[in-house]
Write an enzyme that holds these catalytic residues in place. Structure first.
Site, PDB file in Angstrom:
ATOM      1  N   ASN A 101      -6.723 -33.718  31.170  1.00  0.00           N
ATOM      2  CA  ASN A 101      -6.343 -33.991  29.631  1.00  0.00           C
ATOM      3  C   ASN A 101      -7.557 -34.509  28.827  1.00  0.00           C
ATOM      4  OD1 ASN A 101      -3.590 -33.931  30.504  1.00  0.00           O
ATOM      5  ND2 ASN A 101      -3.399 -36.198  30.794  1.00  0.00           N
ATOM      6  N   HIS A 118     -11.495 -30.727  31.437  1.00  0.00           N
ATOM      7  CA  HIS A 118     -11.401 -30.142  30.083  1.00  0.00           C
ATOM      8  C   HIS A 118     -12.100 -30.711  28.826  1.00  0.00           C
ATOM      9  CE1 HIS A 118      -7.997 -27.545  32.097  1.00  0.00           C
ATOM     10  NE2 HIS A 118      -9.107 -27.515  32.587  1.00  0.00           N
ATOM     11  N   ASN A 213       6.436 -35.034  39.017  1.00  0.00           N
ATOM     12  CA  ASN A 213       6.903 -34.215  37.807  1.00  0.00           C
ATOM     13  C   ASN A 213       8.498 -34.262  37.673  1.00  0.00           C
ATOM     14  OD1 ASN A 213       7.083 -31.872  36.241  1.00  0.00           O
ATOM     15  ND2 ASN A 213       5.187 -31.361  36.872  1.00  0.00           N
ATOM     16  N   ALA A 231       6.511 -39.868  34.874  1.00  0.00           N
ATOM     17  CA  ALA A 231       5.222 -40.553  35.621  1.00  0.00           C
ATOM     18  C   ALA A 231       5.434 -42.010  35.298  1.00  0.00           C
ATOM     19  CB  ALA A 231       3.841 -39.787  35.075  1.00  0.00           C
TER      20      ALA A 231
HETATM   21  C1  BV8 Z   1     -12.449 -20.252  33.194  1.00  0.00           C
HETATM   22  C2  BV8 Z   1      -8.442 -27.921  26.483  1.00  0.00           C
HETATM   23  C3  BV8 Z   1     -13.949 -18.635  33.422  1.00  0.00           C
HETATM   24  C4  BV8 Z   1      -8.448 -27.378  25.265  1.00  0.00           C
HETATM   25  C5  BV8 Z   1      -7.404 -26.422  28.404  1.00  0.00           C
HETATM   26  C6  BV8 Z   1      -6.410 -14.362  31.830  1.00  0.00           C
HETATM   27  C7  BV8 Z   1      -7.295 -14.425  30.580  1.00  0.00           C
HETATM   28  C8  BV8 Z   1      -7.965 -15.413  30.141  1.00  0.00           C
HETATM   29  C9  BV8 Z   1      -8.182 -16.328  31.212  1.00  0.00           C
HETATM   30  C10 BV8 Z   1      -7.528 -16.414  32.479  1.00  0.00           C
HETATM   31  C11 BV8 Z   1      -6.392 -15.353  32.547  1.00  0.00           C
HETATM   32  N1  BV8 Z   1      -6.132 -15.603  33.776  1.00  0.00           N
HETATM   33  C12 BV8 Z   1      -6.830 -16.899  34.271  1.00  0.00           C
HETATM   34  C13 BV8 Z   1      -7.739 -17.218  33.559  1.00  0.00           C
HETATM   35  C14 BV8 Z   1      -8.472 -18.249  33.579  1.00  0.00           C
HETATM   36  C15 BV8 Z   1      -7.911 -19.268  32.634  1.00  0.00           C
HETATM   37  C16 BV8 Z   1      -6.377 -19.610  33.214  1.00  0.00           C
HETATM   38  O1  BV8 Z   1      -6.270 -20.488  34.081  1.00  0.00           O
HETATM   39  N2  BV8 Z   1      -5.402 -19.311  32.430  1.00  0.00           N
HETATM   40  C17 BV8 Z   1      -4.192 -19.752  32.643  1.00  0.00           C
HETATM   41  C18 BV8 Z   1      -3.326 -19.954  31.360  1.00  0.00           C
HETATM   42  C19 BV8 Z   1      -3.465 -18.368  33.238  1.00  0.00           C
HETATM   43  N3  BV8 Z   1      -8.725 -20.325  32.694  1.00  0.00           N
HETATM   44  C20 BV8 Z   1      -9.970 -20.663  32.021  1.00  0.00           C
HETATM   45  O2  BV8 Z   1     -10.226 -19.800  31.175  1.00  0.00           O
HETATM   46  C21 BV8 Z   1     -10.736 -21.616  32.508  1.00  0.00           C
HETATM   47  N4  BV8 Z   1     -12.050 -21.182  32.333  1.00  0.00           N
HETATM   48  O3  BV8 Z   1     -11.753 -19.732  34.240  1.00  0.00           O
HETATM   49  O4  BV8 Z   1     -13.746 -19.692  32.815  1.00  0.00           O
HETATM   50  C22 BV8 Z   1     -15.275 -18.748  33.995  1.00  0.00           C
HETATM   51  C23 BV8 Z   1     -15.837 -19.175  35.123  1.00  0.00           C
HETATM   52  C24 BV8 Z   1     -17.106 -19.058  35.305  1.00  0.00           C
HETATM   53  C25 BV8 Z   1     -18.317 -19.190  34.532  1.00  0.00           C
HETATM   54  C26 BV8 Z   1     -17.982 -18.770  33.037  1.00  0.00           C
HETATM   55  C27 BV8 Z   1     -16.469 -18.758  32.883  1.00  0.00           C
HETATM   56  C28 BV8 Z   1     -10.734 -22.852  31.439  1.00  0.00           C
HETATM   57  C29 BV8 Z   1      -9.436 -23.392  31.075  1.00  0.00           C
HETATM   58  C30 BV8 Z   1      -9.388 -24.662  30.394  1.00  0.00           C
HETATM   59  C31 BV8 Z   1      -8.446 -24.136  29.039  1.00  0.00           C
HETATM   60  N5  BV8 Z   1      -8.575 -25.633  28.413  1.00  0.00           N
HETATM   61  N6  BV8 Z   1      -7.491 -27.519  27.299  1.00  0.00           N
HETATM   62  C32 BV8 Z   1      -7.265 -27.976  24.468  1.00  0.00           C
HETATM   63  O5  BV8 Z   1      -6.594 -28.841  25.369  1.00  0.00           O
HETATM   64  O6  BV8 Z   1      -7.227 -27.704  23.447  1.00  0.00           O
HETATM   65  S1  BV8 Z   1      -6.249 -25.917  29.215  1.00  0.00           S
HETATM   66  C33 BV8 Z   1      -4.846 -26.990  28.880  1.00  0.00           C
HETATM   67  O7  BV8 Z   1      -3.926 -26.456  29.959  1.00  0.00           O
HETATM   68  C34 BV8 Z   1      -5.086 -28.285  28.922  1.00  0.00           C
HETATM   69  O8  BV8 Z   1      -6.062 -28.690  29.542  1.00  0.00           O
HETATM   70  C35 BV8 Z   1      -4.031 -28.903  30.006  1.00  0.00           C
HETATM   71  O9  BV8 Z   1      -4.189 -29.949  30.631  1.00  0.00           O
HETATM   72  C36 BV8 Z   1      -4.145 -27.620  30.913  1.00  0.00           C
HETATM   73  C37 BV8 Z   1      -2.944 -27.550  31.904  1.00  0.00           C
HETATM   74  O10 BV8 Z   1      -1.806 -27.681  31.257  1.00  0.00           O
HETATM   75  P1  BV8 Z   1      -0.923 -29.007  31.848  1.00  0.00           P
HETATM   76  O11 BV8 Z   1      -1.905 -30.324  31.728  1.00  0.00           O
HETATM   77  O12 BV8 Z   1      -0.417 -28.896  33.272  1.00  0.00           O
HETATM   78  O13 BV8 Z   1       0.064 -29.216  30.823  1.00  0.00           O
HETATM   79  P2  BV8 Z   1       1.465 -28.336  30.590  1.00  0.00           P
HETATM   80  O14 BV8 Z   1       2.063 -28.546  29.449  1.00  0.00           O
HETATM   81  O15 BV8 Z   1       1.112 -26.931  31.367  1.00  0.00           O
HETATM   82  O16 BV8 Z   1       2.422 -28.923  31.809  1.00  0.00           O
HETATM   83  C38 BV8 Z   1       3.064 -30.320  31.575  1.00  0.00           C
HETATM   84  C39 BV8 Z   1       3.709 -30.687  32.777  1.00  0.00           C
HETATM   85  O17 BV8 Z   1       4.048 -32.095  32.624  1.00  0.00           O
HETATM   86  C40 BV8 Z   1       4.846 -29.660  33.297  1.00  0.00           C
HETATM   87  O18 BV8 Z   1       5.016 -29.504  34.674  1.00  0.00           O
HETATM   88  C41 BV8 Z   1       5.956 -30.932  32.783  1.00  0.00           C
HETATM   89  O19 BV8 Z   1       7.016 -30.750  33.635  1.00  0.00           O
HETATM   90  C42 BV8 Z   1       5.501 -32.096  33.177  1.00  0.00           C
HETATM   91  N7  BV8 Z   1       6.041 -33.386  32.353  1.00  0.00           N
HETATM   92  C43 BV8 Z   1       6.713 -33.416  31.316  1.00  0.00           C
HETATM   93  N8  BV8 Z   1       6.735 -34.842  30.848  1.00  0.00           N
HETATM   94  C44 BV8 Z   1       6.629 -35.302  32.031  1.00  0.00           C
HETATM   95  C45 BV8 Z   1       5.879 -34.423  32.988  1.00  0.00           C
HETATM   96  N9  BV8 Z   1       5.234 -34.964  34.174  1.00  0.00           N
HETATM   97  C46 BV8 Z   1       5.265 -36.495  34.422  1.00  0.00           C
HETATM   98  N10 BV8 Z   1       5.920 -37.089  33.518  1.00  0.00           N
HETATM   99  C47 BV8 Z   1       6.299 -36.927  32.306  1.00  0.00           C
HETATM  100  N11 BV8 Z   1       6.991 -37.785  31.562  1.00  0.00           N
END
Ligand code: BV8
Ligand code: ZN
Length: 250
Positions: A101, A118, A213, A231
């Site tokens: 976060n 991040h 979750n 949470a």
């Molecule tokens: C990297 C900051 C390489 C910005 C974020 C294809 C194309 C391009 C890239 C990729 C690809 N395939 C894989 C990749 C790599 C990519 C990636 O993983 N993509 C995914 C989507 C497939 N990763 C990257 O690009 C990373 N960098 O790999 O670089 C590299 C390596 C070496 C050298 C150079 C380069 C960078 C990733 C970081 C991206 N930035 N955020 C911004 O926020 O604006 S990511 C963003 O998603 C947030 O940080 C967030 O935290 C993160 C994950 O999401 P979650 O936190 O899990 O949130 P989400 O909504 O998904 O889920 C919420 C959960 O909470 C749910 O499960 C829900 O059920 C639950 N919930 C709901 N209510 C509650 C609850 N739980 C508890 N209590 C509740 N009340």
């Protein structure tokens, strides 16, 4: 909530506990998540907005999105989930938070060891000269914020898709996974890498892996304990359990 004996026992004897968190722990504070219902990315694709390509192609749209999120985050408070983690840190010799976060709510709740994988939406910097700017400064600027020193483009200090994670935060996150006796994965859909590799890394290194979750995620089949719920409800119950289990240790 009933805490399974495997977790009660692990909390009783743990010397290091790690809490890995995602947007879900801040949902109850009113910070929209990314992928669950009403998530900010329902309307637009993350790569369009949270990437250098998206920013350079349409800086006005990307800044509008971040300005909106900055305003939301300026008005929210930590919730019982954040606060339970801050209370738990005093029950164990080592307690670390590793968060995806960018909302700074763990620190505002009182957590002392927080690794931000991040980045942090309260920080901004000039892409040309590196000068830092507060949210107050950038939100007061007209149009796309430009550096007052060198007129370079200012960006939020967050990690975009395709960008590598801050070296120190990632190293600290890996260490916190490998040395944890209990590793909580709280409020994350576990789909963003490399962050999402930490829970399994912890389990392989011997931690009891606990997921919190309201619904199952791709990680759920691999966890030792799945506490299904919000949470804000589950973590206070986990804190109370740890307090009971460790009362003779104080
Ligand atoms: C990297 C900051 C390489 C910005 C974020 C294809 C194309 C391009 C890239 C990729 C690809 N395939 C894989 C990749 C790599 C990519 C990636 O993983 N993509 C995914 C989507 C497939 N990763 C990257 O690009 C990373 N960098 O790999 O670089 C590299 C390596 C070496 C050298 C150079 C380069 C960078 C990733 C970081 C991206 N930035 N955020 C911004 O926020 O604006 S990511 C963003 O998603 C947030 O940080 C967030 O935290 C993160 C994950 O999401 P979650 O936190 O899990 O949130 P989400 O909504 O998904 O889920 C919420 C959960 O909470 C749910 O499960 C829900 O059920 C639950 N919930 C709901 N209510 C509650 C609850 N739980 C508890 N209590 C509740 N009340
Ligand atoms: Zn500059």
């Amino acid at each position: 909530m009933e805490i399974p004996s495997a977790l009660r026992n692990a909390l009783k004897h743990a010397s290091m506990v790690t809490a890995f968190t995602g947007a879900g722990i801040s949902a109850e504070s009113g910070v929209p998540t990314f992928r669950s219902a009403g998530g900010v990315w329902k309307k637009m694709r993350p790569e369009e907005l949270a990437s250098m390509e998206g920013f350079l192609r349409n800086p006005v749209l990307v800044w509008e999105w971040y300005a909106e999120r900055k305003r939301i985050i300026a008005d929210v408070q930590p919730n019982p989930g954040h606060r339970a983690l801050a209370q738990m840190q005093d029950l164990f010799p080592r307690f670390e938070v590793v968060t995806q976060n960018i909302d700074n709510l763990h620190r505002r709740a009182g957590s002392r060891v927080v690794h931000e994988l991040h980045g942090n939406i309260e920080r901004n910097y000039c892409m040309a000269c590196g000068r830092n700017f507060s949210n107050e400064a950038v939100l007061a600027m007209e149009g796309v914020p430009l550096c007052i020193e060198c007129k370079g483009q200012i960006r939020p200090d967050v990690v975009w898709f395709g960008e590598s994670l801050p070296e120190d935060a990632w190293e600290a996150g890996v260490h916190a996974a490998e040395y944890a006796d209990v590793f909580f994965s709280i409020g994350t859909s576990a789909v963003v890498y490399p962050a999402a590799s930490l829970p399994v890394m912890a389990r392989r290194a011997g931690a009891l892996l606990v997921e919190v979750n309201p619904e199952p995620t791709p990680l759920t089949p691999d966890v030792d304990v799945f506490l299904q719920g919000a949470a804000g409800e589950v973590m206070p119950a986990v804190y109370e359990c740890a307090l009971r289990e460790r009362k003779d240790k104080r």
